[in-house]
Design an enzyme around this catalytic site. Structure first.
Site, PDB file in Angstrom:
ATOM      1  N   THR A 146       0.859  -1.183   0.000  1.00  0.00           N
ATOM      2  CA  THR A 146       0.000   0.000   0.000  1.00  0.00           C
ATOM      3  C   THR A 146       0.896   1.233   0.000  1.00  0.00           C
ATOM      4  O   THR A 146       1.885   1.301   0.733  1.00  0.00           O
ATOM      5  CB  THR A 146      -1.019  -0.008   1.163  1.00  0.00           C
ATOM      6  OG1 THR A 146      -1.832   1.162   1.058  1.00  0.00           O
ATOM      7  CG2 THR A 146      -0.365  -0.055   2.530  1.00  0.00           C
ATOM      8  N   GLU A 147       0.568   2.184  -0.867  1.00  0.00           N
ATOM      9  CA  GLU A 147       1.523   3.256  -1.171  1.00  0.00           C
ATOM     10  C   GLU A 147       1.758   4.209  -0.001  1.00  0.00           C
ATOM     11  O   GLU A 147       2.705   4.978  -0.019  1.00  0.00           O
ATOM     12  CB  GLU A 147       1.089   4.029  -2.425  1.00  0.00           C
ATOM     13  CG  GLU A 147      -0.243   4.734  -2.319  1.00  0.00           C
ATOM     14  CD  GLU A 147      -1.374   3.933  -2.925  1.00  0.00           C
ATOM     15  OE1 GLU A 147      -1.336   2.692  -2.817  1.00  0.00           O
ATOM     16  OE2 GLU A 147      -2.288   4.544  -3.505  1.00  0.00           O
TER      17      GLU A 147
END
Lengths: 219, 227, 219, 227
Positions: free
Chosen positions: A45-46
């Site tokens: 997840t960024e």
């Protein structure tokens, strides 16, 4: 409606190879985690976590969230990093697959998923980076708009997210693969017909059912 | 050399018209105590670099509601509907960047890099009027670096010298913002003695940190509450 | 010879303010650590350590070295980081002072300390980054060459390291400060005379003895 | 998905004419086992990106002595006198970069940045023939990013998935090189079970690492010895 989205998520999950690094956009892609075998995929997840896991009821932490700001769990072997490092992973080609939602996908494979014409442009998030950087881009979306208008169209009318074309589109009705600059319908999902898919798809496509991806050289 | 100060002293360093970096992904990892302290001040016309502007009336959303913000630079303002409203009413300027470009431009500012080339945004509306350059056979956009007058960041632990560690995804933009401002204030949950943080686990070395503030507010399942 | 270098190092140490972040080049600068009060200065080494300390005999680690590849100790509060981060600190203006050796310093303040004409250019290390990035640059060097030729000269004959001028030159005989684009002799070290300094210094300088740095506005 | 392999299998991935990144500051933090394994192979014409070329006959100095290296890209080759000799005799090309530019160009290659602007080198011999651009009122040099076919790096601990931590100043160039090659081999002193490394202390996440090799050689006060 939920059921259709679940159909898409389940089908998309089947595209993910064990051991791959996958970033999930918000919306339909988030549902995919339910359909992969535990620990088989490393979800990135960024906002700074590799190894997103299911949220365990007794392991809630308000400071451990995904890109949709929803609380998540963490797998064994997870790691945390800052946003610059995280997008370095994305742009640098270290993410195997990005699964993203979209408003439109067009005949050239271009994706529009960040802005709508004549509305304020006040959010883009990581969409442009993911489209540019992921080795493979899978678009998951409902086949048509609420008014039954095609979302798979000749040319995007919404602003495009990148000049990099998508590799795969999965809707509740069909799977399209982009091979050598052409869209191929490679699968018709149960309960759907080629005729209705043709009717509701406004980009040109060839038909290649029973497609099997060969690692060495696709097609 | 004592860097530990009160929140009220810390925000004394912030003046109207300045450019601020504020850490956090939404409210996660945002310096909530410092923001609320700043909301008590008559400081406005601020340019805020932050991924979002908090939520309606919370975090940076509080500064927006009080019209302390002139311009917001970040990647995703959609989650606070009051941003769109303020923008439409002409109270707020917005500069929108892809999230990776936003993070990288701050990292560049902190690392003495004047600007850089990214593929992100090429051929899109956000890339219009930006220089395109072909490198290694592919198109890239030029992006200049960003710095700020003051950075408000949130960490988990600080030692007395200002070495910092972070908690899970509350790390996000905080470590890069810590490098890219003339004055850096770190709001932390715990202050420990020097030597308590293992040298190999320190994420932000103390040379980046000018002031340390003990947090008084925290994000929970129920929202923002007193610690 | 050693004694002269120690005189320079001791004098340079007196320029360092408590609490400052200091990077020491190899050679004379390395000797400075002996002349600062314990724990008062945070020494940064560009190979990835902030908080270099004296090497304690029972704490030898072959993998903890300074930029000269010599084993060092670590202070309480030390931290380790990679080379990209380390040079980010340097270029980004986070180092208070760099103390460097030099072959030559010229009338414009330019420093040559990385290459000699007509010899292979096969090493530069961190010299250019430090000169560009440190807030203050102090050059420590012997006043003349082995053949008694001036090293403080009108214009560098060796390749310059940066277009950024030095702030201070400390030799075994004198201290020169650069203020508003002019070199000032601000101190004559014990046992030396203005006459011999004039004779062996080939850049122009003004005299400003009893100089005291005022924080607000130098000069 | 088992990444743990023998040194001899690891270097099977390296072919003549390739570009390699090799970690280490001199011998400190250099992947000594992998280098010695590579020295047994008939692999040559290599372009090596490394800060130094080891010491005479040690570390990368061994590959140099065996004429396996065509070109060296780095910042400080002075410490191995055989480099100058090979260069003079025409056996070795050298591309010299300031150490910060060298580190940053690798970090850029790993992070999808095509190139960047640094003040370092402006107006010097190393800046000749490079583009100068004025940004924020100051002169900067353009530097393109670098990538490699294979990176040989050295870490302290790996878990079975390939998450890595580093030991003291043996970290140096290793974490950035881990991001910038098509195939990354990590030589490590200890392999631990997955979950043994705290998630916030991992320096190189496993997605960067293709293969893990147990080290057999180590640097001590007495030089390079068997573990």
């Amino acid at each position: 409606m939920n059921t259709l989205k679940e159909v898409i998520a389940r089908r998309a999950a089947a595209e993910l190879e064990a051991g791959s690094i996958v970033n999930l956009g918000i919306g339909i892609p988030t549902l995919i985690t339910q359909y992969v075998p535990p620990d088989s995929i490393f979800f990135h997840t960024e906002n700074g976590l590799l190894g997103v896991g299911a949220l365990e009821p007794n392991d809630y932490d308000p400071l451990r969230v995904n890109a949709g700001k929803l609380p998540v769990g963490e797998l064994k072997g997870a790691s945390y990093f800052d946003s610059a490092a995280s997008f370095g992973m994305i742009r640098g080609g270290h993410i195997s697959v990005a699964v993203l939602g979209a408003l439109q996908v067009d005949a050239q494979g271009l994706v529009a998923n960040w802005a709508v014409p004549n509305q304020n442009i006040i959010g883009v998030g990581g969409a442009m980076d993911l489209l540019v950087g992921a080795k493979k881009v899978i678009i998951t979306m409902l086949h048509t708009t609420k008014n039954n208008q095609p979302k798979l169209i000749a040319s995007c009318t919404c602003p495009v997210t990148s000049i990099r074309p998508a590799d795969l589109v999965i809707t509740e009705r069909a799977v399209f693969r982009r091979l050598e600059n052409t869209w191929y319908l490679t699968e018709i999902l149960e309960g759907n017909s080629l005729d209705t898919i043709r009717r509701d798809t406004a980009f040109a496509f060839d038909i290649l059912l029973n497609f099997r991806e060969r690692k060495e050289r696709p097609l | 050399m004592n860097k530990i100060i009160e929140p009220s002293s810390a925000v004394d360093k912030i003046f109207s018209g300045q450019t601020l970096m504020v850490g956090g992904f939404g409210l996660v990892g945002a310096p909530l105590t410092l923001i609320e302290e700043l909301a008590k001040r008559d400081v406005n016309q601020l340019t805020i670099l932050s991924n979002n502007l908090g939520e309606p009336g919370q975090g940076l959303g509080l500064l927006l509601r009080q019209r302390q913000v002139k311009k917001a630079v970040g990647s995703y303002f959609t989650s606070n509907w009051e941003v769109g409203e303020a923008y439409n009413q002409g109270f707020l300027e917005i500069e929108l960047m892809p999230q990776g470009t936003f993070a990288e431009s701050i990292r560049a500012g902190g690392a003495g890099i004047g600007g850089f080339y990214t593929k992100t945004g090429v051929g899109t509306e956000l890339g219009e009027r930006k220089e395109v350059r072909v490198i290694h056979g592919e198109k890239y956009l030029f992006e200049p670096s960003w710095r700020a007058d003051v950075a408000l960041i949130k960490a988990y632990q600080a030692d007395q010298m200002g070495n910092l560690t972070y908690h899970k995804t509350a790390r996000n933009f905080n470590p890069v913002m810590a490098t890219a401002a003339d004055y850096v204030i770190a709001e932390v949950d715990e202050i420990v003695a020097c030597g308590q943080l293992p040298p190999e686990n320190i994420v932000t070395p103390h040379l980046f940190v000018d002031a340390i503030v003990q947090s008084r507010r925290m994000l929970t399942r129920e929202g923002v509450v007193d610690r």
